[in-house]
Design an enzyme around this catalytic site. Structure first.
Site, PDB file in Angstrom:
ATOM      1  NE  ARG A  99      -3.324   2.428   2.809  1.00 43.98           N
ATOM      2  CZ  ARG A  99      -3.038   3.264   3.804  1.00 43.98           C
ATOM      3  NH1 ARG A  99      -2.096   2.957   4.681  1.00 43.98           N
ATOM      4  NH2 ARG A  99      -3.690   4.409   3.932  1.00 43.98           N
ATOM      5  CB  SER A 137      -8.118   3.169   2.245  1.00 42.44           C
ATOM      6  OG  SER A 137      -9.182   2.407   1.690  1.00 42.44           O
ATOM      7  CB  SER A 144     -19.576  -3.874   8.638  1.00 43.54           C
ATOM      8  OG  SER A 144     -19.733  -2.858   9.616  1.00 43.54           O
ATOM      9  CG  ASN A 145     -12.804  -1.411   8.078  1.00 49.75           C
ATOM     10  OD1 ASN A 145     -12.488  -1.478   9.269  1.00 49.75           O
ATOM     11  ND2 ASN A 145     -11.901  -1.271   7.123  1.00 49.75           N
ATOM     12  N   GLY A 169     -11.904  -5.431  11.972  1.00 48.55           N
ATOM     13  CA  GLY A 169     -11.385  -4.572  13.021  1.00 48.55           C
ATOM     14  C   GLY A 169     -10.118  -3.856  12.579  1.00 48.55           C
ATOM     15  CG  HIS A 222     -25.392 -23.089   9.434  1.00 50.92           C
ATOM     16  ND1 HIS A 222     -24.923 -23.966   8.478  1.00 50.92           N
ATOM     17  CD2 HIS A 222     -24.798 -23.462  10.594  1.00 50.92           C
ATOM     18  CE1 HIS A 222     -24.101 -24.831   9.037  1.00 50.92           C
ATOM     19  NE2 HIS A 222     -23.996 -24.547  10.323  1.00 50.92           N
ATOM     20  CG  ASP A 251     -22.830 -26.576   4.806  1.00 51.24           C
ATOM     21  OD1 ASP A 251     -23.886 -26.232   5.360  1.00 51.24           O
ATOM     22  OD2 ASP A 251     -22.779 -27.388   3.858  1.00 51.24           O
TER      23      ASP A 251
END
Length: 336
Positions: free
Chosen positions: A147, A166, A257-258, A282, A309, A313
């Site tokens: 990066r 980013s 989702s960060n 995270g 589910h 699986d």
């Protein structure tokens, strides 16, 4: 508990009179007296409908002042003003109620249309979708090095002024590549069948003042990091401005989702139906690990995959996470 208290307070609001309440204007009283019968058709101008959708105002609660009772833009603006006045009013539980001594003064705020829809969809997901969760730790040292190198090259390119890749762009790219590598995750539950998608459209969660927005990076599997970066920035900007179109948020085969930028180490997200999985990411952190040469300080990021589910699986979810981890720990493999 806090949840139990909220339920009790909700009951008090519904059943007990208030000691003090915000004055009701003549416009609000007229609107309430003129409430529509259930199922009655609502007539409104196109501009009024657009304003109502944008401001979270329910047209069925408004009596129009236009020809034949048609709702016009001014009616929506007036209704929104009244809603804001009511939302700002501080209400106190009456002293006579036996439970009033346990609660302080409180303030009610109206729920926006976006918040209402989000709450409904998330509740349905947790009630109807059998979730399970898988978490891995990923070494990010090579990803950060590449990066830095790419951003240095971009900075030297005058035609790419302001552009910057980013960590989230790498996550979007690695997710899209992993969906192609493990297509059973790039799927939807449709009741009597499972639909597998041939391309990866990645939904990216963006928090705004109006609520949670999830615009989509179309065909992310076919885009390079620079294109993904440009697309994500444009979508996030439109989300915060409130200018996203329905097409920007409709569809998507997988969601990311960060919360790393908020210092969150790890968390588990709720699946966004009809998608089969969502990735919760995270922040990267330094950890000391033992290697063959001794001990080494490395950069580690935790990622949790929440799965439906019915579609995915446990072993399939693990295969997807292994592919995702491999792409980020050795980013050059994303070019293959």
């Amino acid at each position: 508990s806090a949840d139990a208290s909220a339920e009790v307070v909700g009951g008090l609001r519904a059943s007990a009179p208030m000691a003090s309440s915000a004055p009701v204007s003549s416009a609000s009283r007229a609107a309430m007296m003129g409430a529509r019968r259930e199922g009655e058709r609502v007539f409104a101008s196109p501009l009024a409908r657009r304003l109502a959708a944008d401001r979270g105002v329910r047209l069925e609660n408004i009596r129009g002042s236009g020809p034949n009772g048609r709702i016009i833009a001014d009616d929506v603006e007036h209704a929104r003003t009244e809603d804001h006045a009511g939302a700002a009013a501080v209400r106190t539980v009456v002293e006579e109620h036996p439970l009033s001594k346990f609660f302080p003064e409180f303030e009610d705020t109206s729920v926006s249309a976006i918040k209402r829809v989000t709450a409904q969809r998330l509740t349905e997901s947790k009630q109807q979708v059998p979730h399970f969760y898988l978490t891995v730790d990923i070494r990010m040292d090579k990803c950060m090095d590449i990066r830095q190198t790419l951003n240095k090259q971009i900075a030297d390119d005058k035609s790419a002024a302001g552009a910057k890749i980013s960590v989230n762009d790498f996550i979007v790219k690695a997710s899209a590549k992993s969906l192609l590598a493990v297509p059973d995750v790039n799927a939807s539950w449709l009741g009597d069948k499972i639909r597998k998608y041939k391309k990866a459209d990645i939904s990216v969660a963006v928090q705004t003042e109006r609520g949670l927005m999830v615009p989509i990076v179309r065909s992310a599997c076919c885009l390079g990091l620079k294109s993904i970066s440009s697309e994500v920035k444009a979508l996030a900007g439109r989300a915060r401005e409130g200018s996203l179109t329905p097409q920007d948020m409709t569809g998507g085969t997988f969601t990311i989702s960060n919360l790393g930028m908020f210092g969150v180490k790890s968390f588990a997200a709720i699946v966004n139906p009809p998608q089969a999985a969502i990735l919760a990411v995270g922040g990267a952190r330094k950890e000391v690990v033992k290697t063959d040469a001794g001990y080494e300080e490395v950069l580690v990021m935790s990622a949790t995959l929440s799965c439906d589910h019915r579609v995915v699986d446990g072993a399939v979810g693990a295969q997807w996470l292994a592919a995702f981890k491999g792409y980020l720990e050795d980013p050059m493999t994303m070019l293959l």
